[in-house]
Each structure stands twice: as C-alpha cells, then as structure tokens.
Write a protein that holds these residues in place. Sequence first.
Motif, PDB file in Angstrom:
ATOM      1  N   LYS A  83      -4.473  15.721 -15.489  1.00  0.00           N
ATOM      2  CA  LYS A  83      -5.551  16.118 -14.575  1.00  0.00           C
ATOM      3  C   LYS A  83      -5.872  14.981 -13.606  1.00  0.00           C
ATOM      4  O   LYS A  83      -5.999  15.173 -12.398  1.00  0.00           O
ATOM      5  CB  LYS A  83      -6.794  16.501 -15.387  1.00  0.00           C
ATOM      6  CG  LYS A  83      -7.994  16.869 -14.526  1.00  0.00           C
ATOM      7  CD  LYS A  83      -9.226  17.109 -15.390  1.00  0.00           C
ATOM      8  CE  LYS A  83     -10.454  17.365 -14.507  1.00  0.00           C
ATOM      9  NZ  LYS A  83     -11.689  17.497 -15.311  1.00  0.00           N
ATOM     10  N   LYS A  84      -5.964  13.778 -14.156  1.00  0.00           N
ATOM     11  CA  LYS A  84      -6.317  12.596 -13.359  1.00  0.00           C
ATOM     12  C   LYS A  84      -5.223  12.247 -12.350  1.00  0.00           C
ATOM     13  O   LYS A  84      -5.494  11.692 -11.280  1.00  0.00           O
ATOM     14  CB  LYS A  84      -6.533  11.424 -14.324  1.00  0.00           C
ATOM     15  CG  LYS A  84      -7.231  10.225 -13.750  1.00  0.00           C
ATOM     16  CD  LYS A  84      -7.518   9.232 -14.877  1.00  0.00           C
ATOM     17  CE  LYS A  84      -7.906   7.876 -14.304  1.00  0.00           C
ATOM     18  NZ  LYS A  84      -8.077   6.885 -15.385  1.00  0.00           N
ATOM     19  N   ASN A  85      -3.963  12.571 -12.692  1.00  0.00           N
ATOM     20  CA  ASN A  85      -2.832  12.178 -11.853  1.00  0.00           C
ATOM     21  C   ASN A  85      -2.141  13.353 -11.173  1.00  0.00           C
ATOM     22  O   ASN A  85      -0.974  13.256 -10.793  1.00  0.00           O
ATOM     23  CB  ASN A  85      -1.833  11.377 -12.698  1.00  0.00           C
ATOM     24  CG  ASN A  85      -2.400  10.039 -13.129  1.00  0.00           C
ATOM     25  OD1 ASN A  85      -2.371   9.074 -12.377  1.00  0.00           O
ATOM     26  ND2 ASN A  85      -2.946   9.981 -14.339  1.00  0.00           N
ATOM     27  N   ASN A  86      -2.887  14.470 -11.056  1.00  0.00           N
ATOM     28  CA  ASN A  86      -2.393  15.640 -10.331  1.00  0.00           C
ATOM     29  C   ASN A  86      -1.070  16.178 -10.905  1.00  0.00           C
ATOM     30  O   ASN A  86      -0.185  16.604 -10.181  1.00  0.00           O
ATOM     31  CB  ASN A  86      -2.215  15.317  -8.837  1.00  0.00           C
ATOM     32  CG  ASN A  86      -2.154  16.589  -7.996  1.00  0.00           C
ATOM     33  OD1 ASN A  86      -2.794  17.582  -8.340  1.00  0.00           O
ATOM     34  ND2 ASN A  86      -1.376  16.562  -6.930  1.00  0.00           N
ATOM     35  N   GLY A  87      -0.962  16.135 -12.231  1.00  0.00           N
ATOM     36  CA  GLY A  87       0.226  16.684 -12.882  1.00  0.00           C
ATOM     37  C   GLY A  87       0.040  18.156 -13.197  1.00  0.00           C
ATOM     38  O   GLY A  87      -1.021  18.740 -12.980  1.00  0.00           O
ATOM     39  N   LEU A  88       1.081  18.764 -13.724  1.00  0.00           N
ATOM     40  CA  LEU A  88       1.081  20.197 -14.035  1.00  0.00           C
ATOM     41  C   LEU A  88       1.113  20.395 -15.548  1.00  0.00           C
ATOM     42  O   LEU A  88       1.953  19.822 -16.245  1.00  0.00           O
ATOM     43  CB  LEU A  88       2.300  20.876 -13.394  1.00  0.00           C
ATOM     44  CG  LEU A  88       2.516  22.363 -13.675  1.00  0.00           C
ATOM     45  CD1 LEU A  88       1.352  23.190 -13.133  1.00  0.00           C
ATOM     46  CD2 LEU A  88       3.830  22.840 -13.057  1.00  0.00           C
ATOM     47  N   VAL A  89       0.204  21.241 -16.043  1.00  0.00           N
ATOM     48  CA  VAL A  89       0.110  21.529 -17.473  1.00  0.00           C
ATOM     49  C   VAL A  89       0.641  22.926 -17.762  1.00  0.00           C
ATOM     50  O   VAL A  89       0.256  23.893 -17.112  1.00  0.00           O
ATOM     51  CB  VAL A  89      -1.357  21.424 -17.950  1.00  0.00           C
ATOM     52  CG1 VAL A  89      -1.518  21.976 -19.359  1.00  0.00           C
ATOM     53  CG2 VAL A  89      -1.846  19.977 -17.888  1.00  0.00           C
ATOM     54  N   PHE A  90       1.525  23.027 -18.747  1.00  0.00           N
ATOM     55  CA  PHE A  90       1.982  24.320 -19.258  1.00  0.00           C
ATOM     56  C   PHE A  90       1.148  24.626 -20.496  1.00  0.00           C
ATOM     57  O   PHE A  90       1.041  23.787 -21.397  1.00  0.00           O
ATOM     58  CB  PHE A  90       3.470  24.272 -19.626  1.00  0.00           C
ATOM     59  CG  PHE A  90       4.368  24.027 -18.450  1.00  0.00           C
ATOM     60  CD1 PHE A  90       4.795  25.077 -17.641  1.00  0.00           C
ATOM     61  CD2 PHE A  90       4.780  22.736 -18.131  1.00  0.00           C
ATOM     62  CE1 PHE A  90       5.617  24.860 -16.547  1.00  0.00           C
ATOM     63  CE2 PHE A  90       5.604  22.504 -17.039  1.00  0.00           C
ATOM     64  CZ  PHE A  90       6.022  23.569 -16.241  1.00  0.00           C
ATOM     65  N   ILE A  91       0.560  25.819 -20.555  1.00  0.00           N
ATOM     66  CA  ILE A  91      -0.398  26.087 -21.629  1.00  0.00           C
ATOM     67  C   ILE A  91      -0.199  27.466 -22.245  1.00  0.00           C
ATOM     68  O   ILE A  91       0.037  28.454 -21.534  1.00  0.00           O
ATOM     69  CB  ILE A  91      -1.849  25.925 -21.105  1.00  0.00           C
ATOM     70  CG1 ILE A  91      -2.852  26.086 -22.239  1.00  0.00           C
ATOM     71  CG2 ILE A  91      -2.151  26.861 -19.968  1.00  0.00           C
ATOM     72  CD1 ILE A  91      -4.243  25.593 -21.890  1.00  0.00           C
ATOM     73  N   VAL A 128      -8.982  21.521 -16.117  1.00  0.00           N
ATOM     74  CA  VAL A 128      -7.640  21.243 -15.590  1.00  0.00           C
ATOM     75  C   VAL A 128      -7.264  22.425 -14.687  1.00  0.00           C
ATOM     76  O   VAL A 128      -7.171  23.558 -15.150  1.00  0.00           O
ATOM     77  CB  VAL A 128      -6.602  21.097 -16.726  1.00  0.00           C
ATOM     78  CG1 VAL A 128      -5.222  20.807 -16.153  1.00  0.00           C
ATOM     79  CG2 VAL A 128      -7.022  20.003 -17.692  1.00  0.00           C
ATOM     80  N   THR A 129      -7.075  22.172 -13.416  1.00  0.00           N
ATOM     81  CA  THR A 129      -6.843  23.265 -12.459  1.00  0.00           C
ATOM     82  C   THR A 129      -5.368  23.562 -12.225  1.00  0.00           C
ATOM     83  O   THR A 129      -5.005  24.679 -11.879  1.00  0.00           O
ATOM     84  CB  THR A 129      -7.504  22.927 -11.105  1.00  0.00           C
ATOM     85  OG1 THR A 129      -7.033  21.641 -10.666  1.00  0.00           O
ATOM     86  CG2 THR A 129      -9.018  22.881 -11.245  1.00  0.00           C
ATOM     87  N   ASN A 130      -4.524  22.584 -12.426  1.00  0.00           N
ATOM     88  CA  ASN A 130      -3.095  22.764 -12.132  1.00  0.00           C
ATOM     89  C   ASN A 130      -2.368  23.180 -13.413  1.00  0.00           C
ATOM     90  O   ASN A 130      -1.804  22.349 -14.125  1.00  0.00           O
ATOM     91  CB  ASN A 130      -2.522  21.456 -11.577  1.00  0.00           C
ATOM     92  CG  ASN A 130      -1.215  21.668 -10.843  1.00  0.00           C
ATOM     93  OD1 ASN A 130      -0.800  22.794 -10.599  1.00  0.00           O
ATOM     94  ND2 ASN A 130      -0.553  20.576 -10.507  1.00  0.00           N
ATOM     95  N   THR A 131      -2.418  24.481 -13.742  1.00  0.00           N
ATOM     96  CA  THR A 131      -1.835  24.976 -14.987  1.00  0.00           C
ATOM     97  C   THR A 131      -0.926  26.171 -14.747  1.00  0.00           C
ATOM     98  O   THR A 131      -1.107  26.916 -13.776  1.00  0.00           O
ATOM     99  CB  THR A 131      -2.922  25.413 -15.999  1.00  0.00           C
ATOM    100  OG1 THR A 131      -3.646  26.509 -15.441  1.00  0.00           O
ATOM    101  CG2 THR A 131      -3.871  24.276 -16.319  1.00  0.00           C
ATOM    102  N   ILE A 132       0.041  26.346 -15.640  1.00  0.00           N
ATOM    103  CA  ILE A 132       0.864  27.559 -15.682  1.00  0.00           C
ATOM    104  C   ILE A 132       0.829  28.054 -17.116  1.00  0.00           C
ATOM    105  O   ILE A 132       1.051  27.281 -18.060  1.00  0.00           O
ATOM    106  CB  ILE A 132       2.312  27.286 -15.230  1.00  0.00           C
ATOM    107  CG1 ILE A 132       2.306  26.976 -13.737  1.00  0.00           C
ATOM    108  CG2 ILE A 132       3.211  28.481 -15.522  1.00  0.00           C
ATOM    109  CD1 ILE A 132       3.657  26.699 -13.149  1.00  0.00           C
ATOM    110  N   GLU A 133       0.534  29.347 -17.277  1.00  0.00           N
ATOM    111  CA  GLU A 133       0.305  29.884 -18.610  1.00  0.00           C
ATOM    112  C   GLU A 133       1.461  30.766 -19.076  1.00  0.00           C
ATOM    113  O   GLU A 133       2.176  31.380 -18.281  1.00  0.00           O
ATOM    114  CB  GLU A 133      -0.999  30.691 -18.621  1.00  0.00           C
ATOM    115  CG  GLU A 133      -2.216  29.831 -18.306  1.00  0.00           C
ATOM    116  CD  GLU A 133      -3.508  30.635 -18.238  1.00  0.00           C
ATOM    117  OE1 GLU A 133      -3.441  31.886 -18.269  1.00  0.00           O
ATOM    118  OE2 GLU A 133      -4.583  30.016 -18.159  1.00  0.00           O
ATOM    119  N   TYR A 134       1.604  30.816 -20.412  1.00  0.00           N
ATOM    120  CA  TYR A 134       2.545  31.734 -21.056  1.00  0.00           C
ATOM    121  C   TYR A 134       1.869  32.280 -22.304  1.00  0.00           C
ATOM    122  O   TYR A 134       0.879  31.725 -22.786  1.00  0.00           O
ATOM    123  CB  TYR A 134       3.845  31.012 -21.414  1.00  0.00           C
ATOM    124  CG  TYR A 134       3.673  29.837 -22.347  1.00  0.00           C
ATOM    125  CD1 TYR A 134       3.767  29.996 -23.731  1.00  0.00           C
ATOM    126  CD2 TYR A 134       3.377  28.562 -21.851  1.00  0.00           C
ATOM    127  CE1 TYR A 134       3.579  28.920 -24.583  1.00  0.00           C
ATOM    128  CE2 TYR A 134       3.187  27.482 -22.709  1.00  0.00           C
ATOM    129  CZ  TYR A 134       3.292  27.676 -24.075  1.00  0.00           C
ATOM    130  OH  TYR A 134       3.102  26.608 -24.920  1.00  0.00           O
TER     131      TYR A 134
END
Length: 432
Positions: free
Chosen positions: A201-209, A223-229
């Motif tokens: 989140k702090k480093n503008n990375g992408l989270v898969f959740i 955390v705004t930059n997420t992709i869900e499955y």
Amino acid sequence: MSQIASIYQAFLSTKGASTDSRSDNKDRMFFALKGANFNGNKYVKDVLKTGAAYAVADDPMLQDTRNVFIVEDVLSTLQALARFHRRQLNIPILAITGTNGKTTTKELVAAVLSQKYQIAATAGNFNNHIGVPLTLLSMDKSVELGVVEMGANHIGEIDALCQIAEPNYGLITNVGKAHLEGFGSFEGVKTAKGELYHYLKKNNGLVFINNDNPHLTQMAQGVTNTIEYGISQGMVTGHLTSEHPFISVKWQIDQLTEINTPTQLIGAYNLENILSAICIGHQLGVDTTAIHQAIATYTPTNNRSQFIQSARNQIIMDAYNANPSSMQVALLNFANIDTTNKVLILGGMKELGSDSETEHQKLIKNIESLPVSKVLLVGDEFKNMLPQKSIFQHFSSTDQLIAALKSAPLENACILIKGSRSNKLESLLPYL
C-alpha cells in the motif's frame, strides 16, 4: 564507492553467494554468518583454500587475509547486498506469504509464470532473513520476474523481508494459528502477515486477494490497488469438479468461457492456491491455454499434498508441516474421501506455546468424530491425551512407530500422514 558497492563489484565476478562452509564454495562469495552454535568466521580461511573467490567476515583477526571483506555485521551486509542487487536487476518481484499453502502456491505461480517469463523463485523453503537474500542473489540478468516466498514467526519479520526484496506484487494465502510462541496470538499472526499489505500500500504495489477469506479482506481495508479471486466473486472464479484422489478445477476469467483443469494435487484446500496462480498469471499476461497446461502438469514434491500408491497402501503424504488450521483442512479433506479402512498417522504440532495442550486436545476431539479405522499419534504432545478407544495408539517417536509397523504392517489402507517437520514422518514411507 561505498563498501556495499565494492563488495557488489566483487560479487559480480563470482558464481554466487554461499553461507555453508560444507558446500561447494568454488568461485563463490562466502558469507561467514554467526549463530548460537556456530561461527562462520572460523571457516573463512578453509573455504578460501578450497576455492572460494571471496569471503565476507566480521572478525577483525581476518583483516589481513587476502580476498576477505571485513564488515561490521555479516548478516546485515548479506541483506544490504541482496537489496542492492535487487535494485540493479530492476525486475518485478512477487512476494508470497501466509500461514498455510505458501510453498505450494509459490510453485504453482512459478509454473504458470514460467510459461511466459524467465523466472527465478525461492528454492525449497529459503524464505527467512537468510533465505530471502540468498534467493535474490541467485537471480542473474537473464531473470525477468522473481517469485519470493516469505516466512515469519515473529512480528516485524515480513516487513524486514519486504525492505530487502522490495516487492511490486503480493499475495497472502491465508492466516491461521501457527508459530504462536512467536506471534503471541492469532491477532499477532494477522498483524505480522499484514505487513506485506502495508508495504505494498505504501509503495503503490498490487495485492492479489482471496475474496472468500474474511480475515484477508478485513486486513486489506484501505488497500486500493487489489485484484480479487474466489469461488463466486473476483477477476478469477472457480470451483472443484472432482477430488478423488486428485482435484479438478473449473475456472473462468471475468465470467467468460469456463475451463476444466485436472491436477495432480490432493485436497480441496488447494483450490484457493490454484485460483491465486491463475489470477496472478492472467494479470501478468500468461494466456489461458498456458495457465491450464502449467497447472495440469504441476506435480507436488517435498511431502506436500503428495499421493503415493505403494505396494500395500494408498498414502496422502502431507508431512512437511502442521498447525491447527492446516491440520483441520487436511482432516476435513480426508473425511470426504470415499474409501474404506482409513488410517491417520499424525505428528505433534510444534511452536504453539501455551496453546499447545488445548490445540492438541481439540485435534483429538475432532478425530473422534471422523470415519477412520485407526489413529496413530506420534510425539509427546499427545501424551496422556488418548481417548479410551482401541483405534487410538500413541508413540513417543517416529522410530517407535516404525518398530510397530515392522511387526504389524498396515495393508489395504488409505493413510493420511501429517505432522510438523521435526517429526520426520517421511521416514515411515518404506514401511507402508
């Protein structure tokens, strides 16, 4: 030039890093690490004599030794060098952590991504404060993408590993009760694993959740930059179509054409691991046919969800590690297998601290309701806990169980073997 930059220039002329004086150190850079029971500085001259190119040490007595870099602390130098190298490579790094399934997920993800990229991934379980730097330093200029597994048993460790690996992408497989001695509580586990979300989140990375896991969705709030499955919601969705003995998964991306993929994995609990690998692969540009092929041909190793047909029995070998949450899903999966003469061989669960007795009692209570014909328990954790039922037997050690199996072999059984690594339950295989 800084000392790290100088060491790095020397490192580039070597075949890589080593921390084990007993291994082949020829043309390598040896890092003389210290621990409670060892001091790598003692072996510096020996490894140089046997062909090491350089050594990094923190014993001033070695300062006049040729090709030795004297530093304040070898471990922090190893970590700083790995971060420096990671920045020179300038490639995307995916970090994977979690209580259960992180190694299987890492291997599935690596199998999928290698369909498109030259990748490097954590070898075995090199996932700690030493293993992560060594993983990074093993990557050369040919690598296009890195997959780094991160393990921890104390709060702050995942954050420290993120500071070294500087991941662009991250995945937490799940959170459960494990290493409670170090984390203190389940909330401590969530705090520790959540350090990966915080870093990204702090480093503008992408989270898969995993959208089906309420703990993860709660941890990822903000955390705004997420992709869900997940099973029903997310960019990738999927469900099991069969699970005896291997699971098959029907999945789709963005609700488009469904694909049915057979696997060589045991256990419904691997569904979420597979969906995460599909999700990551798709997001990083691997086509669906290649994803299907990678998952269908992946074969588990190292005593993780392995199905073994011996001359006498069918064996589900899942003895790499165990904690209350992984034990629960393994038992649930075993209960659902449609076969007769089921036998459980379970080793004690380690590092549970003051919760150990309670968790082992819960485990035995859970087992009492399962459709099994025999339960063989290994380890002092189960001492004085056996119910008054003839199906239960206790052995203080794996060797003691081996002796019993020699005199009374198991035959025509479906056997689940699961326990913490230190039980060495894999040594039972020749007798089953």
